[in-house]
Design an enzyme around this catalytic site. Structure first.
Site, mmCIF file in Angstrom:
data_model
loop_
_atom_site.group_PDB
_atom_site.id
_atom_site.type_symbol
_atom_site.label_atom_id
_atom_site.label_comp_id
_atom_site.label_asym_id
_atom_site.label_seq_id
_atom_site.Cartn_x
_atom_site.Cartn_y
_atom_site.Cartn_z
ATOM 1 N N ASN A 16 0.835 -1.214 0.000
ATOM 2 C CA ASN A 16 0.000 0.000 0.000
ATOM 3 C C ASN A 16 0.863 1.254 0.000
ATOM 4 O OD1 ASN A 16 -3.011 -0.509 0.126
ATOM 5 N ND2 ASN A 16 -2.247 -2.005 1.597
ATOM 6 N N LEU A 95 -1.650 2.211 18.441
ATOM 7 C CA LEU A 95 -1.213 3.543 18.866
ATOM 8 C C LEU A 95 -1.978 3.961 20.112
ATOM 9 C CD1 LEU A 95 -1.185 4.916 15.262
ATOM 10 C CD2 LEU A 95 0.837 4.699 16.732
ATOM 11 N N HIS A 111 -8.014 -0.961 5.940
ATOM 12 C CA HIS A 111 -8.361 -2.246 6.541
ATOM 13 C C HIS A 111 -8.979 -3.139 5.468
ATOM 14 C CE1 HIS A 111 -9.411 -5.069 9.669
ATOM 15 N NE2 HIS A 111 -10.565 -5.220 9.060
ATOM 16 N N ALA A 175 -7.690 -4.070 -4.728
ATOM 17 C CA ALA A 175 -8.653 -2.978 -4.497
ATOM 18 C C ALA A 175 -8.089 -1.966 -3.493
ATOM 19 C CB ALA A 175 -9.979 -3.547 -3.998
ATOM 20 N N GLU A 176 -7.378 -2.451 -2.486
ATOM 21 C CA GLU A 176 -6.750 -1.536 -1.516
ATOM 22 C C GLU A 176 -5.842 -0.541 -2.236
ATOM 23 O OE1 GLU A 176 -4.945 -3.313 2.009
ATOM 24 O OE2 GLU A 176 -6.084 -5.133 1.666
HETATM 25 C C1 GRF Z 1 -3.112 -4.688 4.054
HETATM 26 O O1 GRF Z 1 -3.954 -5.756 3.754
HETATM 27 C C2 GRF Z 1 -3.830 -3.668 4.897
HETATM 28 O O2 GRF Z 1 -5.182 -3.567 4.613
HETATM 29 C C3 GRF Z 1 -3.650 -4.213 6.294
HETATM 30 O O3 GRF Z 1 -2.337 -4.734 6.292
HETATM 31 C C4 GRF Z 1 -1.969 -5.114 4.971
HETATM 32 C C5 GRF Z 1 -0.696 -4.395 4.650
HETATM 33 O O4 GRF Z 1 -0.162 -4.800 3.426
HETATM 34 N N1 GRF Z 1 -3.874 -3.190 7.271
HETATM 35 P P1 GRF Z 1 1.053 -3.995 2.772
HETATM 36 O O5 GRF Z 1 2.168 -3.952 3.824
HETATM 37 O O6 GRF Z 1 0.546 -2.621 2.449
HETATM 38 O O7 GRF Z 1 1.452 -4.762 1.568
#
Ligand code: GRF
Length: 193
Positions: A16, A95, A111, A175-176
């Site tokens: 991400n 946190l 999330h 999708a993220e």
């Molecule tokens: C993602 O699935 C995010 O939604 C969750 O942790 C994962 C992190 O993946 N909070 P990355 O480190 O961004 O590849």
């Protein structure tokens, strides 16, 4: 309008983070990644940031006496880079209330479910056990309660009959990578409401 300066907090893979870095490289994207902070010195995301010349900091919980001292170190690092918006991206340390209050409205998280469904860890395995046909991902403001703050953007993703937690995670992750940059753009352009 000046570009938003992002501090991205990670613990691992950093895909991400990479999506945010790639979006920020776009010509009209209204944000830049000013700093990447990891609580894990082995996080793959640190190398992703380094490869793009983005400043990094490693702040480990065990090097700080209590939660407040850890949170203070995070705040100092973020402040030293003048970040406007703190983006949690797979940051696996909870946190403290003080940190959350200080950054309220400027602290967001991604999330891998359609919150308020399936907060917490092991999301995809729980989605499969529940037998739902649709899941997804959410970017939300962080509040004192984990995975419960106001939603900024969500994207739904189908659950396929033969999914495993891994195949489902991969579909949701794609999708993220779309919605995290979209959420940052909405905030930068003051279009979250
Ligand atoms: C993602 O699935 C995010 O939604 C969750 O942790 C994962 C992190 O993946 N909070 P990355 O480190 O961004 O590849």
């Amino acid at each position: 309008m000046a570009a938003l300066k992002l501090a991205v907090l990670i613990s691992g893979r950093g895909s991400n983070l990479q999506a945010l870095i790639d979006a920020c490289a776009g010509r009209d994207f209204p944000a830049t990644v000013a700093l990447v902070v990891s609580n894990n010195p082995q996080a793959q995301g640190l190398a992703r940031a380094g490869a793009c010349g983005i400043p990094t900091a490693v702040i480990e919980r065990r090097d700080h006496g209590d939660r407040d001292a850890f949170d203070q170190a995070l705040t100092e690092a973020i402040g030293a880079h003048d970040a406007d918006l703190v983006c949690l991206a797979g940051f696996m340390s909870i946190l403290g209330a003080g940190f959350v209050a200080r950054w309220r409205g400027r602290l967001i998280n991604i999330h891998p479910s359609l919150l308020p469904e399936f907060p917490g860890l092991d999301t995809h395995a729980r989605v499969l056990v529940a037998g739902v046909r649709t899941t997804g991902c959410t970017v939300h403001y962080v509040t004192a309660e984990v995975d419960a703050g106001p939603v900024i953007i969500q994207q739904s993703v189908p659950v396929e009959a033969n999914d495993t937690p891994e195949t489902l995670a991969a579909r949701v992750l794609a999708a993220e990578h779309q919605i995290y940059p979209q959420a940052v753009r909405l905030i930068a352009e003051d279009r979250t409401t």
